[in-house]
Every structure is written in structure tokens, then in C-alpha cells.
Design a protein around this motif. Sequence first.
Motif, PDB file in Angstrom:
ATOM      1  N   LEU A 106      66.634  12.960  35.599  1.00 25.35           N
ATOM      2  CA  LEU A 106      67.068  13.822  34.428  1.00 25.35           C
ATOM      3  C   LEU A 106      66.256  12.429  33.136  1.00 25.35           C
ATOM      4  N   VAL A 107      64.897  12.866  33.159  1.00 24.03           N
ATOM      5  CA  VAL A 107      64.032  12.208  31.212  1.00 24.03           C
ATOM      6  C   VAL A 107      64.309  12.547  30.179  1.00 24.03           C
ATOM      7  N   MET A 108      65.058  12.038  29.479  1.00 23.94           N
ATOM      8  CA  MET A 108      65.143  12.124  28.196  1.00 23.94           C
ATOM      9  C   MET A 108      63.933  11.483  26.979  1.00 23.94           C
ATOM     10  N   TYR A 109      64.225  12.669  26.238  1.00 19.11           N
ATOM     11  CA  TYR A 109      63.289  11.965  25.178  1.00 19.11           C
ATOM     12  C   TYR A 109      63.710  12.747  23.651  1.00 19.11           C
ATOM     13  N   ALA A 110      63.925  11.930  22.048  1.00 16.44           N
ATOM     14  CA  ALA A 110      64.200  12.463  21.495  1.00 16.44           C
ATOM     15  C   ALA A 110      65.663  13.151  21.407  1.00 16.44           C
ATOM     16  N   GLY A 111      66.506  13.268  22.343  1.00 13.33           N
ATOM     17  CA  GLY A 111      67.846  13.497  21.673  1.00 13.33           C
ATOM     18  C   GLY A 111      67.648  14.791  23.263  1.00 13.33           C
ATOM     19  N   SER A 128      66.303  16.747  27.236  1.00  5.63           N
ATOM     20  CA  SER A 128      66.350  16.390  28.555  1.00  5.63           C
ATOM     21  C   SER A 128      64.402  17.609  28.623  1.00  5.63           C
ATOM     22  N   VAL A 129      64.166  16.455  28.915  1.00 10.22           N
ATOM     23  CA  VAL A 129      62.591  16.567  29.236  1.00 10.22           C
ATOM     24  C   VAL A 129      62.048  17.350  30.552  1.00 10.22           C
ATOM     25  N   GLU A 130      62.716  16.641  31.483  1.00 10.83           N
ATOM     26  CA  GLU A 130      61.983  16.832  32.896  1.00 10.83           C
ATOM     27  C   GLU A 130      63.540  16.300  33.594  1.00 10.83           C
ATOM     28  N   MET A 139      55.882  16.238  33.165  1.00 15.10           N
ATOM     29  CA  MET A 139      55.867  16.313  31.151  1.00 15.10           C
ATOM     30  C   MET A 139      54.744  14.815  31.950  1.00 15.10           C
ATOM     31  N   PRO A 140      54.039  15.164  30.414  1.00 14.37           N
ATOM     32  CA  PRO A 140      53.186  13.356  30.187  1.00 14.37           C
ATOM     33  C   PRO A 140      53.805  13.131  29.311  1.00 14.37           C
ATOM     34  N   TYR A 141      55.094  13.428  29.352  1.00 14.84           N
ATOM     35  CA  TYR A 141      55.785  11.260  28.418  1.00 14.84           C
ATOM     36  C   TYR A 141      56.530  10.744  30.398  1.00 14.84           C
ATOM     37  N   THR A 142      56.828  11.393  30.988  1.00 11.55           N
ATOM     38  CA  THR A 142      57.752  10.867  32.688  1.00 11.55           C
ATOM     39  C   THR A 142      55.518  10.296  33.291  1.00 11.55           C
ATOM     40  N   TRP A 143      54.692  10.839  32.861  1.00 16.96           N
ATOM     41  CA  TRP A 143      53.562  10.429  33.675  1.00 16.96           C
ATOM     42  C   TRP A 143      52.973   8.934  32.330  1.00 16.96           C
ATOM     43  N   GLY A 144      53.721   9.275  31.307  1.00 17.87           N
ATOM     44  CA  GLY A 144      52.836   8.356  30.045  1.00 17.87           C
ATOM     45  C   GLY A 144      53.787   6.971  30.971  1.00 17.87           C
ATOM     46  N   LEU A 145      55.121   7.073  30.797  1.00 18.25           N
ATOM     47  CA  LEU A 145      56.148   5.977  31.651  1.00 18.25           C
ATOM     48  C   LEU A 145      55.798   5.646  32.855  1.00 18.25           C
ATOM     49  N   LEU A 146      55.682   6.310  33.767  1.00 23.67           N
ATOM     50  CA  LEU A 146      55.397   5.617  35.224  1.00 23.67           C
ATOM     51  C   LEU A 146      53.905   5.251  34.927  1.00 23.67           C
ATOM     52  N   ALA A 147      53.046   5.466  33.841  1.00 23.74           N
ATOM     53  CA  ALA A 147      51.507   4.597  34.456  1.00 23.74           C
ATOM     54  C   ALA A 147      51.784   3.548  32.727  1.00 23.74           C
ATOM     55  N   SER A 148      52.690   3.335  32.180  1.00 27.84           N
ATOM     56  CA  SER A 148      52.535   2.209  31.567  1.00 27.84           C
ATOM     57  C   SER A 148      53.071   1.216  32.355  1.00 27.84           C
ATOM     58  N   MET A 149      53.662   0.979  33.186  1.00 29.38           N
ATOM     59  CA  MET A 149      54.495  -0.481  34.134  1.00 29.38           C
ATOM     60  C   MET A 149      54.068  -0.846  34.757  1.00 29.38           C
ATOM     61  N   PRO A 150      53.119  -2.463  34.911  1.00 28.55           N
ATOM     62  CA  PRO A 150      53.118  -2.690  35.454  1.00 28.55           C
ATOM     63  C   PRO A 150      53.672  -2.496  37.236  1.00 28.55           C
ATOM     64  N   ARG A 151      52.874  -2.811  38.064  1.00 25.18           N
ATOM     65  CA  ARG A 151      53.563  -2.977  39.582  1.00 25.18           C
ATOM     66  C   ARG A 151      53.255  -3.725  40.316  1.00 25.18           C
ATOM     67  N   ILE A 152      54.290  -4.729  40.603  1.00 24.98           N
ATOM     68  CA  ILE A 152      53.741  -5.536  41.631  1.00 24.98           C
ATOM     69  C   ILE A 152      53.020  -5.321  43.507  1.00 24.98           C
ATOM     70  N   ASP A 153      53.670  -3.269  43.285  1.00 26.25           N
ATOM     71  CA  ASP A 153      52.996  -3.229  44.779  1.00 26.25           C
ATOM     72  C   ASP A 153      52.254  -2.518  44.401  1.00 26.25           C
ATOM     73  N   VAL A 206      64.926  24.640  40.452  1.00 28.42           N
ATOM     74  CA  VAL A 206      65.206  22.541  40.914  1.00 28.42           C
ATOM     75  C   VAL A 206      63.630  22.297  39.961  1.00 28.42           C
ATOM     76  N   HIS A 207      62.781  21.749  39.142  1.00 28.46           N
ATOM     77  CA  HIS A 207      62.352  20.645  38.425  1.00 28.46           C
ATOM     78  C   HIS A 207      61.813  21.372  36.870  1.00 28.46           C
ATOM     79  N   PRO A 208      62.707  21.305  36.590  1.00 32.18           N
ATOM     80  CA  PRO A 208      62.673  22.145  35.240  1.00 32.18           C
ATOM     81  C   PRO A 208      61.654  21.153  34.284  1.00 32.18           C
ATOM     82  N   VAL A 209      60.863  21.049  33.586  1.00 29.71           N
ATOM     83  CA  VAL A 209      60.401  20.947  32.581  1.00 29.71           C
ATOM     84  C   VAL A 209      60.200  20.883  31.639  1.00 29.71           C
ATOM     85  N   ARG A 210      59.835  20.504  29.908  1.00 25.84           N
ATOM     86  CA  ARG A 210      59.655  20.971  29.113  1.00 25.84           C
ATOM     87  C   ARG A 210      58.819  20.555  28.444  1.00 25.84           C
TER      88      ARG A 210
END
Lengths: 357, 389
Positions: A244-249, A251-253, A266-280, A333-337
Amino acid sequence: MSESATVAEVSTQRPHAMGETFLQLDDLKVHFPTEDGLVRSVDGLSFDLAKGKTLGIVGESGSGKSVTSQAIMGLHRHTRAKVSGQILLEGEDLLQVSDERLRKLRGNQIAMIFQDPLSALHPYYTIGNQIVEAYRVHHDVKKSAARTRVIEMLDLVGIPNPARRIDQYPHEFSGGMRQRAMIAMALVNDPKLLIADEPTTALDVTVQAQILHLLKDLQREFGSAIIIITHDLGVVAEVADDILVMYAGKSVERGPVDEVFYQPEMPYTWGLLASMPRIDRVRQERLNPIRGNPPSLINPPSGCAFHPRCDFVSKVEGNRCVEEVPMFDPEQVHPVRCHIDPELRRKLFISDIKPQL
Amino acid sequence: MAQPTDTAPVSDTAEAARRALNAEPLLRVENLKKHFPLKTQGLIRRAADPVKAVDGISFDLDAGETLGLVGESGCGKSTAGRTVLQLMPPTAGTIRFDGRDVTGATGNDLRGLRSQMQMVFQDPYGSLNPRHTIGAIVGAPFIIQKTKTEKGVRTEVQKLMERVGLNPEHYNRYPHEFSGGQRQRIGIARAIALRPRLIVCDEPVSALDVSIQAQVVNLLEDLQNEFNLAYVFVAHDLSVVRHISDRVAVMYLGKIMEIADRDVLYSKPMHPYTHSLMSAVPIPDPRKEDRRERILLTGDLPSPINPPSGCVFHTRCPKFREQLSDSDKLRCTDEFPPLELKADGHYAACHFPEVRADIAMATPASADDAAVSGSTASSSAAGVAIDPA
């Protein structure tokens, strides 16, 4: 609110709720009145959780994830917080039950692991005393029997030499050991629901790996439902069944772990996934941060709370992102705000986002 | 223990160029030790064995280069960073900055150095004085160092604020009016105010949210390119360290266990401790996460007061426990393994190092992933090929 309307119809079956629903939140709101205005920490949150499953709640600081867990534990009672909605634990509304009933449930049916074990354990009492007390509150047994049980639990969570360690004070334990002791305390009554609020954030990666491994093992053994709250997507990828992804109180995805990681919408989830450096993955020249800052909870942005930071506002016709709060249908199954057309979202993910990951 | 770099060919191009000119690096740390004295308990408090927080580390750092220091808490990485900046006097060893020995500098000497080497702290809440405005905080270095500015301190500070992405109009605001990420920007503006050449960043992004973390990391990289800054980047997050560093040193119990170029270290880690650290990093990819091998370390970090004999890692080393013969084990328990050159530009302190290419890059998940990891392999191979020339 539209959400509560849809929730009311659901009850019987949600396609993704495998097994029986154990915990169900309906339109939970937690608001704090302050001098500056009303802080809407949790603003209409609905989700459900089945036995033996793990739900990972992800979000930035201030997204309301910890406040949600405190509300489930009833920690906002008799405070200034305004709590509304329903928290159903096996059909019993935790917001309506008496204090006495809640005390019976708390620690027994639902238990919590806090982020900082040093401030959650009492420095004046030995580890053993604290866990024995937690056990005897709910079980009418002699001290010696409780002690045997606690030694067993300490052993189970991997504390070496538990018979000696039980008489030590929290400061004599290392960070990882303290966290284990707290897990032992949370599990001593075989709770059916375990809430872990950033259980590994204060720990080193090596210890974190041990603790997550332990949580998974214990779940297999006791079949408890677990809510794990974290900002680390790596942690949820490892332990969660649903995310469950939360933003500003809000659920967004929400969706099964594979869907949220491999087909996030959800673009916010995209942002989270894209912004972290990954060693793999291959090292990127630059990271792709989400621009701007997390929103104010007193004056949240109008419409979709994420719109001031979203790169895809232009993909929605008219001014809907700014004017209208997107719907979130917990029945799916996969709701998105998000206002972006679902077809387009999937296309955008494949063309614009996936290559960056 | 002298840094073996003196005789060895090194793959890093900046370092190779410098070597060709036979110039000294910006920062050279040799056999640095920092021990904290302890007293015995009781009435007569005699000196007891000290805590060996940093116990003989050596490294070089060039201008414009980033060295990552990683390790578990208590491994001495923060102490190492602070000792380099002379925030604490070292117990032994030398620190050479810009060709001169600055170990134990005091008074005016030290003040002069401070404008050359600066620090960014972990805690953006604790490292800014709550009673000072941002203008006063960022302007303080100019006042203390009596640095002349062209159009006055205020203009200079506002330029700095703009450079790090803060609104210059917020000059008169107080730290509590800013978010964590913005405060970290204030700390960075203060650190770069006098155009230093070296900045020690002690966990600069670990208190920030993921999305803000990326903003600050990008800012640090931009500033490095613009001002040719050298960073010592202390962090426990191996993914962030890989992103920002040119070279990475892995520390354990006050010693460097392995040091190599970033791509080499992450694609071919040699030391069993590095293997376990990397295998413990959670990967945000559930399918890879399921298939990958986890090397779980048992037990806790031993006490730095009485570090284990021989190799300090042998008490927790999975290789020692599972793979070594009894005679080999004797070597680990009795003989301290020096940090030695094991491959091109790759140093490890281990009697039985073993390259494990499978650790960090978990097995490719799909065809396009395979193509991607294939390209890394070829690019790192290209890096090696260029080297002798």
C-alpha cells in the motif's frame, strides 16, 4: 465521500483478499487540531488484511503511515486527535470497544514493534522483567512459568545464551539484540496481528537482513498477519505480499507485491522507484529525484495531492488533477488514485518510466 | 602499514595521470589511528585498554575525487572522517593535505585549514543553531575567516543559497522553518561557502526521504563538478555509496578490509565481509530478492576494546566457518592479514580472498536485464583495457 460508499458494498469479497479478512480499515481519518489549523494525518484510508499475510505500507515521512498504525493500536484514545471511520478486527470495531476490552486485545491479539528499541524498552527494568510482565498481563501463570516462556522466546528470536541475557538491562544489549528482544516481547502472547513500524530502519544492513529473515520465519510458524511500515522499498520487496503506497494521508496505490513493483501505475510510485540508487542495476549517471517537497498536511494541495510534483498533469484533459480528488476503489485488485486513463498509464510506464529503472 | 599504492599500477585514470606527474594527492592518510582512552571502574581509576575506533588506515584522495567509506555502525568510519578534518587529534599516523603534513595542526594553522576542508553532518536538525538565521549560519565562515567578499556577505550568502536550491528571500528565516532536505542544503551551503577543496560528508542523506535523498545526492555531484571538490563520503547505504563514489573502502572494526574502484568493488568483491554486506542490501525487486543468496552474518560486532586476534573478521567470517581447513584457520586466527594488492587497483585484507561476481548483481531477471548486465561487464573490461596505456 465516494470511498466509503464503495466500501460499504464490498464486504463479501475482494478479489485479492485471499483467505479470510482479519483486519479491515474503512475510511479511517485521524486529524489533529493544532494552532496552525487541522492536520489531516490520515484522511480516509481503507484496506484489508488476511491472516498469515504481510502488508507493506510505504510512504515518505508525513504520509500518515505511522499514525495509521498508532490508530490501530488505539494509541490516539484520550488525546486531542479526532479519529473517525472503522477499524474492524475480526468484525469488532477497535474504535468503539471499551478501554478494558482494548487492553485485553492490545499486546495479546495485536502487538507492535517500534522503530527505536532503546526508547521503547524501559531502561530501569531488565529485559526479562519487561517481557515477563507483558506475558503475565494476559496469562494467569506463576512468575517461574512466565520466565521459562520468556527464555524460550528469547531463544526463538536468536538471542544467544538467553538464560543469562534475560537478567540484563537494555543498555547491555546491542542495537540488533534490543530489536530482537522487542520482537520477543511483541510475540510472547502469540498475537494474531503484528504491526512493525520501521522495524529495521535504525539497524545495519547485516542485522536488518537477520531481523527480516526472523520475521518471515516467525510468520510461517505462527501464521500471524503482519503490517510492516517502512520507507525502504527494498524491505517491502523482501517480506510483503501486498503493498500500500501512501501519500499525504491517503492511499494512492495498492496491489500484490509483483504488480506494484513490475507494473506500478501511480506517478508517485514511479518516482519512488526511479529515485533510489540500486546496486542490482547498472549505475546511472544521475538519480531521478521527485521534484519539490512533501506536501503540507494542513493545506494539502487541491485535487490530487501529488499534482504539484507530478510530471504527467498534462496527460489529463481539463484541469482535473488540480480540481478533483481522484477516486480510489479498494474493490479492485490493483487500485490507483490517479486521473490518467489506465490504458495511457500502462503505456507511459513502459515508454517513459521502465527504461529509467 | 604503508599504503601499497606506491608501487602498484592503479586503474583509476585521475590517479594514473597524477602518478605520471609524480604529484602528491590532495589528501594522503597514512596509518591513521584513533584510540579513545578508558578508565577502569572503581575507586582507583587506572587507564584501561582503549577503544580502538580507527586502527591504522591509509588511503589517498585526489582533487575532484570521491572516496566512499562504508561499514556497519561502530566500524570507525565516522571517526576516521572526523580525525581527517582534525576535529579530533589522531593517536598515531599522518595526514598530508596538499603536500604538507597537517597532523596535529592547531591555532591559526588549523583555522587556515578549515577554509580548505569542511564537513557536512548527518543530522540536519542538530547541526544548525536554532537561534541563528540562515543568513547568519551560512555567513559565519566569512566572518570567522575574515574573508573579503565583493559585494558584502549578504549578497555572497544569497548567491550560495540560490546555488544549493534555496530561495534567497529566506535569508532571515530560522532552521525550524525548513524541512529536513532544505536544512541539509543549508549545511551544504555553509560547507562550500569558502570554496574548500575537501568535504567530509558524514551520512549526509541517511536522515532524508528517498525522493529528497536523490535531490541532495545530485546537488553534491553538481557542486563537485563545478568546484572540483574532493569528498570523503561516509555512509552505511551501499547503494548510495556506489552511486556517488569513485573509489570505495569497506571498514570493519577500525580497519580497511577492502578498497577498490567503485565498479571493481561492486562487480568483483573479494573480501568475505564485503560479500556479506552486499548480499544483505535489500533489492527493490521481489523476484530477484527470492532467488538471491543471502550470506547471513552470525553474532554481533566484537568489541573494539579487545578485537579478535589475527584477522579481526574471523569470528564472524562465513568462509572461515564453512570452507577452510584447520591449518588455514590457524592462519586467520594468528596472523593479521595486511591490506594487499590482489588485482589491478584492488586491495583486500584477507588471507583467502575470492572474487564473487554474483553477489551484488543478482542473476538477471529477464532477457533485457541480461543485456544490461552484459554491457556493464564489457564497460568495466574496457576500463581495465585502457589502463596500461
